[in-house]
Design an enzyme around this catalytic site. Sequence first.
Site, short mmCIF file in Angstrom:
data_model
loop_
_atom_site.label_atom_id
_atom_site.label_comp_id
_atom_site.label_asym_id
_atom_site.label_seq_id
_atom_site.Cartn_x
_atom_site.Cartn_y
_atom_site.Cartn_z
N GLY A 31 29.72 -23.04 -26.71
CA GLY A 31 29.08 -24.22 -27.26
C GLY A 31 30.01 -25.02 -28.13
O GLY A 31 31.16 -24.64 -28.39
N SER A 32 29.51 -26.15 -28.60
CA SER A 32 30.35 -27.08 -29.35
C SER A 32 30.79 -26.52 -30.69
O SER A 32 31.93 -26.72 -31.11
CB SER A 32 29.62 -28.41 -29.55
OG SER A 32 29.54 -29.10 -28.32
N GLU A 88 33.66 -14.05 -24.10
CA GLU A 88 33.13 -14.26 -22.75
C GLU A 88 33.54 -15.60 -22.17
O GLU A 88 33.66 -15.73 -20.96
CB GLU A 88 31.62 -14.05 -22.70
CG GLU A 88 30.80 -15.07 -23.44
CD GLU A 88 29.29 -14.82 -23.27
OE1 GLU A 88 28.85 -13.67 -23.17
OE2 GLU A 88 28.54 -15.81 -23.25
N GLY A 110 25.64 -13.47 -24.21
CA GLY A 110 26.43 -12.34 -24.69
C GLY A 110 26.30 -12.12 -26.19
O GLY A 110 26.97 -11.24 -26.74
#
Lengths: 480, 480
Positions: B258-259, B283, B377
């Site tokens: 994500g950002s 991951e 994850g």
Amino acid sequence: MTDRIADGLPTVEAVAAAEAIGTEDTVLVSGFGGVGYPKATLPAFAARDEDAALTVVSGGGVGQEVDDVLIEADKLARRYPFQTQAASREAINSREVAFHDRHISRVGDEVRLGEFGDPDVAVIEAVSVGEDWLVPSTSIGHTPSFVAAADRLIVEVNEAQPEELERVHDVFQRDLPPNRDPIPVTGATERVADARVPFDPEKLVAVVETEQADDPYEFRDPTDADLAIADNLGDFLEAEIERNPVLAESVYLQFGVGSLGNALMGELSGIDFGDREVVYFGEVFQDGLLDALDEDLLAGASATSLALSEAGQERLFDGIDRYADDVVLRSADVSNNPALIERFGVVGVNSAVDVDLYGNANATHIGGTDVVSGIGGGGDFNRNCRLGVIALPSTAAGGDVSRIVPQVPHVDHTEHDHSVIVTEHGVADLRGLSPDERMTALIEVADPSFRDELRAYHDRATAAPGHVPFDPETAFDWRD
Amino acid sequence: MTDRIADGLPTVEAVAAAEAIGTEDTVLVSGFGGVGYPKATLPAFAARDEDAALTVVSGGGVGQEVDDVLIEADKLARRYPFQTQAASREAINSREVAFHDRHISRVGDEVRLGEFGDPDVAVIEAVSVGEDWLVPSTSIGHTPSFVAAADRLIVEVNEAQPEELERVHDVFQRDLPPNRDPIPVTGATERVADARVPFDPEKLVAVVETEQADDPYEFRDPTDADLAIADNLGDFLEAEIERNPVLAESVYLQFGVGSLGNALMGELSGIDFGDREVVYFGEVFQDGLLDALDEDLLAGASATSLALSEAGQERLFDGIDRYADDVVLRSADVSNNPALIERFGVVGVNSAVDVDLYGNANATHIGGTDVVSGIGGGGDFNRNCRLGVIALPSTAAGGDVSRIVPQVPHVDHTEHDHSVIVTEHGVADLRGLSPDERMTALIEVADPSFRDELRAYHDRATAAPGHVPFDPETAFDWRD
């Protein structure tokens, strides 16, 4: 002097040993499953006429000669990660003693890294001690990590514990990450080390002779609900082993500590495992497993504690020649190691205070507030087992309280972790189910007298949109 | 015909390949982090004029050519274990599609054991295919397990993906328990296998040629809060590595997808690691890591997906000679393996929707009901890292909503799992703290405008007895 203590060691009375404990020390004690804990040093410390505020860390449950004596003397400030005595429970729930329950498999590392304070003194019960080694007594727990971490070491050599215990121990000590190799254990009863916990001789400040049995475990007789749970679990496992390739040739089992776990162990003979080899890979060895070993239902057992009743201890010690090959005691970071649990594809059966319609389990806090014992190894096993089962009676308080609730007030094991919930009313196999489907399945294993109310919650929850049907206004209405 | 497809294979158009998918099949698709998913077969299936109700399992996030096309055609009934598209989110949150989010590391086994239905067809994007092997494209995910589990195999060979990707892949396939050995990886970039996923030639029903880039990831620019979080995290880590022996010589890092995760990766250069070797064991490999590799801040990286922007993909592919030695893509049950995460002592930084005063984190469901993507994850890392950090901005909705709340309505990561919470206002180091102490520490990292209200909750909760201060009447009052 006993020949269990090597010549030249600083053997003293407990009162003198207790002098090595400072009034604000972090004290690491042996013991797990209520056995193998030190009996003399902490009562002597408690009797001292001075203020103290100790931090005490154990591997698992220990007897009243740790918790009760310190609490009665108002000398216990902090306690980790698990306790089972009424006195400590009361002190923690009244917030007189600070507590946090931790995943057992991680506690050795957490202690070595100082996460519960700088480790000052380890007080360890042993069956024998040499210049730079000791042999633990009826549990191993985190003794190897505690001995490695502490600045000072007090060893209690307990003549009431048989020296032959060294024949069941396998003490493997791991390096710290990142230079940590895989644990080389490839089967439940494989031995990869010896019975001795090594230590730096400069740490040894006192050796104390004791002769006092463990405060024996007392299991209640199985209830009707326990036996019905065992039946349902047995039927489920018989179907599962036929279809699950992980269980085609052998079955690794684990049962949680306590009377329900002990009852389930005792009912193993009711399950048809065909010609599969059945072994136990868990944290506690309880009475129920002795029958299973005697009847050759079980090929072997790995644990970190002989959490036996007095009769069970006698039976094991009298038959040590027979049992020593098939029973292995390991340190708790091996017995509960997530990687081993995962590699062996363990079928783990653990209990809970309550389970919610989403599949989350509260294993520790009644009403979300009052701790019972702590999370213990439940998270180690539920999260890493190939088949994680939560088994619990559907009600408490003589049937007045449902243990299947809309939402548990405290989550120890999430809906992502385990696979199956078993009560005396049936089996909810949650694998592959969406939240909405889980709710339907879980209502079916609740006590019939509570199902209508649970369905009413389900209806209210599904009236609102969202992946997870949830009614926050009434989710906790069932809380005691 | 392209030389990426061996002679004699059943190369067909997507429409013909889609004929191999039955209307109620369980379909396993490649793809992770929004890349490496099949582009042609499922749109062709979706276009067929017949009713269908597929179960679709991916390794992680995939593009709209899987979720959107099936949902628009009303042909998706069930979906596991993670999704990132608006269409699937909407269909799941309206309960038109059944969904359950699962720990990523476990999904390969769950598929092989039929826990999401009998695995019928695998649809896998590759950069090349032979008689009995394929080379995955920009992600590996659970492709090895999916190929092993499925009855039939469709391979899409995507000419838009560079064949040199085989230089980064390391495809290690595990046996099922209990005959499962430890994964032999001893460092982040160690290779233990080759780039090929083997398959039984009798399974191969169709090979489809495609030439379509991944739907590129788009990261937003770091916000002020992201940068303040990065600063706080950096200060914390600099102090931690000085005192923590696990981090004395090398540091294994992981950042969530994500950002925010990308922004934190991009700010690595602001952290003084001294002369320690820093490696990434996570991951997803995101754009932020390219700079770190170029600047030699990072010695290497292990992941299961090249979750890069279009510019990031170009940069990696153009510089493949430089990156191939230092970047390893693994299957998701290796990249996210709990045992490796634990052995390496990973410092993991993951985000959450909200965190409660008890230290529990909700990473998946807004308001407890509406799923965002899934647990992914996060549980693999938070639970097994030596130092698990949850990093999140203290507010959402432009400051109107606190992300530090009295009680999260949905728990993905429990108070037992991670160690530290970081916001733009500071660091709450929860190690060793009791529930009451955790509450105090967490209020200090909330947005100042919400602290008084959180203190009022804390006061109400501590007015009642119990280890965990809890006020069920108002615990959910803050829910959106």
